[in-house]
Each structure stands twice: as C-alpha cells, then as structure tokens.
Motif scaffolding. Sequence first.
Motif, short mmCIF file in Angstrom:
data_model
loop_
_atom_site.label_atom_id
_atom_site.label_comp_id
_atom_site.label_asym_id
_atom_site.label_seq_id
_atom_site.Cartn_x
_atom_site.Cartn_y
_atom_site.Cartn_z
N VAL A 157 32.54 -17.74 0.34
CA VAL A 157 33.61 -16.75 0.32
C VAL A 157 33.19 -15.68 1.31
O VAL A 157 32.29 -14.88 1.05
CB VAL A 157 33.81 -16.17 -1.09
N VAL A 158 33.84 -15.67 2.48
CA VAL A 158 33.33 -14.96 3.64
C VAL A 158 34.17 -13.72 3.97
O VAL A 158 35.38 -13.82 4.18
CB VAL A 158 33.29 -15.88 4.88
N GLY A 159 33.50 -12.58 4.04
CA GLY A 159 34.12 -11.38 4.59
C GLY A 159 33.89 -11.36 6.09
O GLY A 159 32.73 -11.30 6.54
N ILE A 160 34.97 -11.44 6.87
CA ILE A 160 34.80 -11.54 8.33
C ILE A 160 34.81 -10.18 9.01
O ILE A 160 34.77 -10.10 10.24
CB ILE A 160 35.88 -12.45 8.95
N GLY A 161 34.85 -9.10 8.21
CA GLY A 161 34.85 -7.77 8.81
C GLY A 161 36.24 -7.39 9.29
O GLY A 161 37.24 -7.97 8.89
N PRO A 162 36.32 -6.40 10.19
CA PRO A 162 37.62 -5.87 10.60
C PRO A 162 38.45 -6.80 11.46
O PRO A 162 39.65 -6.60 11.60
CB PRO A 162 37.25 -4.60 11.38
N GLY A 163 37.84 -7.82 12.04
CA GLY A 163 38.63 -8.77 12.83
C GLY A 163 37.99 -9.17 14.14
O GLY A 163 38.10 -10.32 14.56
N GLY A 164 37.32 -8.25 14.80
CA GLY A 164 36.63 -8.58 16.05
C GLY A 164 35.35 -9.37 15.77
O GLY A 164 34.59 -9.02 14.87
N LEU A 165 35.11 -10.42 16.53
CA LEU A 165 33.94 -11.26 16.27
C LEU A 165 32.64 -10.49 16.42
O LEU A 165 31.64 -10.81 15.76
CB LEU A 165 33.94 -12.46 17.23
N GLU A 166 32.62 -9.45 17.27
CA GLU A 166 31.40 -8.68 17.48
C GLU A 166 31.01 -7.86 16.25
O GLU A 166 29.88 -7.40 16.14
CB GLU A 166 31.54 -7.76 18.70
N HIS A 167 31.94 -7.69 15.31
CA HIS A 167 31.66 -6.92 14.09
C HIS A 167 31.45 -7.82 12.88
O HIS A 167 31.34 -7.33 11.75
CB HIS A 167 32.79 -5.92 13.82
N MET A 168 31.38 -9.11 13.09
CA MET A 168 31.10 -10.04 12.00
C MET A 168 29.60 -10.19 11.82
O MET A 168 28.85 -10.18 12.81
CB MET A 168 31.72 -11.41 12.31
N THR A 169 29.13 -10.31 10.59
CA THR A 169 27.70 -10.46 10.37
C THR A 169 27.22 -11.84 10.82
O THR A 169 28.00 -12.80 10.87
CB THR A 169 27.33 -10.28 8.88
N ALA A 170 25.93 -11.92 11.13
CA ALA A 170 25.34 -13.20 11.51
C ALA A 170 25.46 -14.22 10.38
O ALA A 170 25.69 -15.41 10.61
CB ALA A 170 23.87 -12.99 11.89
N LYS A 171 25.33 -13.74 9.15
CA LYS A 171 25.43 -14.63 7.98
C LYS A 171 26.84 -15.20 7.86
O LYS A 171 27.02 -16.38 7.51
CB LYS A 171 25.07 -13.85 6.71
N ALA A 172 27.86 -14.37 8.13
CA ALA A 172 29.24 -14.86 8.07
C ALA A 172 29.48 -15.94 9.12
O ALA A 172 30.10 -16.98 8.85
CB ALA A 172 30.21 -13.69 8.26
N LYS A 173 29.00 -15.70 10.34
CA LYS A 173 29.15 -16.69 11.41
C LYS A 173 28.44 -17.99 11.04
O LYS A 173 28.96 -19.08 11.27
CB LYS A 173 28.59 -16.14 12.72
N GLU A 174 27.26 -17.86 10.46
CA GLU A 174 26.49 -19.04 10.06
C GLU A 174 27.23 -19.86 9.02
O GLU A 174 27.28 -21.09 9.09
CB GLU A 174 25.13 -18.60 9.51
N ALA A 175 27.83 -19.17 8.02
CA ALA A 175 28.57 -19.87 6.97
C ALA A 175 29.77 -20.61 7.56
O ALA A 175 30.05 -21.76 7.19
CB ALA A 175 29.03 -18.88 5.91
N ILE A 176 30.48 -19.96 8.48
CA ILE A 176 31.64 -20.59 9.11
C ILE A 176 31.20 -21.79 9.95
O ILE A 176 31.86 -22.85 9.92
CB ILE A 176 32.41 -19.56 9.95
N GLU A 177 30.10 -21.66 10.67
CA GLU A 177 29.60 -22.77 11.48
C GLU A 177 29.21 -23.96 10.61
O GLU A 177 29.41 -25.12 11.00
CB GLU A 177 28.40 -22.30 12.31
N LYS A 178 28.65 -23.71 9.42
CA LYS A 178 28.23 -24.78 8.52
C LYS A 178 29.41 -25.48 7.86
O LYS A 178 29.29 -26.61 7.37
CB LYS A 178 27.33 -24.22 7.42
N SER A 179 30.55 -24.81 7.81
CA SER A 179 31.69 -25.31 7.05
C SER A 179 32.47 -26.38 7.80
O SER A 179 32.67 -26.30 9.01
CB SER A 179 32.64 -24.15 6.70
N GLU A 180 32.92 -27.37 7.06
CA GLU A 180 33.78 -28.41 7.60
C GLU A 180 35.25 -27.99 7.57
O GLU A 180 36.05 -28.43 8.40
CB GLU A 180 33.61 -29.69 6.79
N VAL A 181 35.59 -27.14 6.59
CA VAL A 181 36.98 -26.72 6.38
C VAL A 181 37.02 -25.20 6.27
O VAL A 181 36.16 -24.59 5.63
CB VAL A 181 37.56 -27.34 5.08
N ILE A 182 38.03 -24.60 6.90
CA ILE A 182 38.24 -23.15 6.83
C ILE A 182 39.59 -22.90 6.15
O ILE A 182 40.61 -23.46 6.56
CB ILE A 182 38.25 -22.50 8.23
#
Length: 238
Positions: A6-31
């Motif tokens: 369950v991922v909080g992606i921040g305000p919307g810009g990719l530069e403000h997303m946490t590294a952990k959020a990006k990692e979880a999305i990268e690991k996921s097969e489905v969004i």
Amino acid sequence: MGKLYVVGIGPGGLEHMTAKAKEAIEKSEVIVGYTKYIDFIEPLIKDKEIVSTGMKGEVERCEKALEIAKEKVVSIVSTGDAGIYGMAGLILEMKKDEEVEIIPGITASSSAASVLGSPLMHDNCNISLSDLMTPYELIKKRVELASEGDFVISLYNPRSHGRPHYLRECIDIIKKYRKGNTPVGVVKNALRDGQEISLFTLENFDDSIVDMFSIVIVGNSGSYIKDGKFVTPRGYSL
C-alpha cells in the motif's frame, strides 16, 4: 504467494517519491489505483499490468488489489501518504490472510508547508472538510476544538462545487480564536506541475481561489510572515 504494498507516492512528482515506494512499485507485477494517480507514476509502470478506477471507486480498488495479491505482487497507490486519507486503513479493514506492507509517502500538508516556509514547526493537525465520510457538524466541531487548542491547522479537501461555503464557515470559526493578522497559506498542486502559492491573513483571506487541488494552512497565535515566508516558531531562545 503474493503480496500487497500500500504505497504513498507523495505529491505526484517522481523526484518526491521515497526510494522505498519506488522499490515496491518496481517489485510489483500489478499496479492498482485511481486513474489520475496512475498517470503520476506512468514512467515507472510501462511494463506493469494496470488496474485503474475512477473517483469514488475506493472499495472496488481495494477489493481488486486484495484479490490479485493472493497470487501476485501488487501495489495499490495513493497520493501523499497511504495512511493519511489514503488506502491503508481500508485495506487493513478488508484484508483476511493477505500479506500487506504499508509504504509511507509525503503527505499534502508537508508538501504545501515546504513551499510556504515553516508553518508546521509546532503542534499541528490535519482536518478534511469533505463530508463524504464525516458529518459536517463533526468537522466543524473538530475545527473549533483545534482552534481553541491553538493548533496550526491544515485543511484538506477544502472547497468543492458541492460545498462552496464550508471553507468560509470554518475560517469564521477559526477567527473566533485567532487574530486577524494570523497567516493563511494556500498551495494548489503542491510540488507538481501547476503549483500556485498564495499568502493571506485571516482578515483578508479569499476563499474563491481555493479548490480540491489546494491545501489551506492556518497559523497558530505565534505564526507570522517573514520575507515572504510563513513561519511558526518552535520556541527556541534566540
């Protein structure tokens, strides 16, 4: 065995997303997510299976994410922090034996505060003015008590076509406890394209510029404007 992030992606810009959020999305097969939120992270999910729904499809989204997570690794995304007006609570209420991990993100009040200055340096609270989940009388009570307690107040979902007067009425409640020169900051589209910043005081506040993409932050009794920045002192000896 699958898993649900369950991922909080921040305000919307990719530069403000946490590294952990990006990692979880990268690991996921489905969004899974609201259509507009999916658009914010489009560069990260080009090779993913996407399940999106429109506004007010929260229960449907959570049901689908939990169903898929029995077999696959899934991320269900919220803007801001997933645990602050996001999907984390609903997922935990609905889950059975699925593996769930909550990934925090930068919430809207923090995003708005960063461009206004330092308005949240002392005790503060978030109050949503949306009455879809909370009766308006209870919302006004919370605004009243937060005002009496001298909290800095961040107002989420402050104004919509269906409730154009709530913000004005809540500002009138706050005025009973704060001086007219108390700062009020409005940030539209904080930390993403189309960002707009406006600074007012309680006595000259113009609610007509506020919409559902805005956050309104009202200072406490010690807040002030310095060099165009909204400052709430922490109380350090200077």
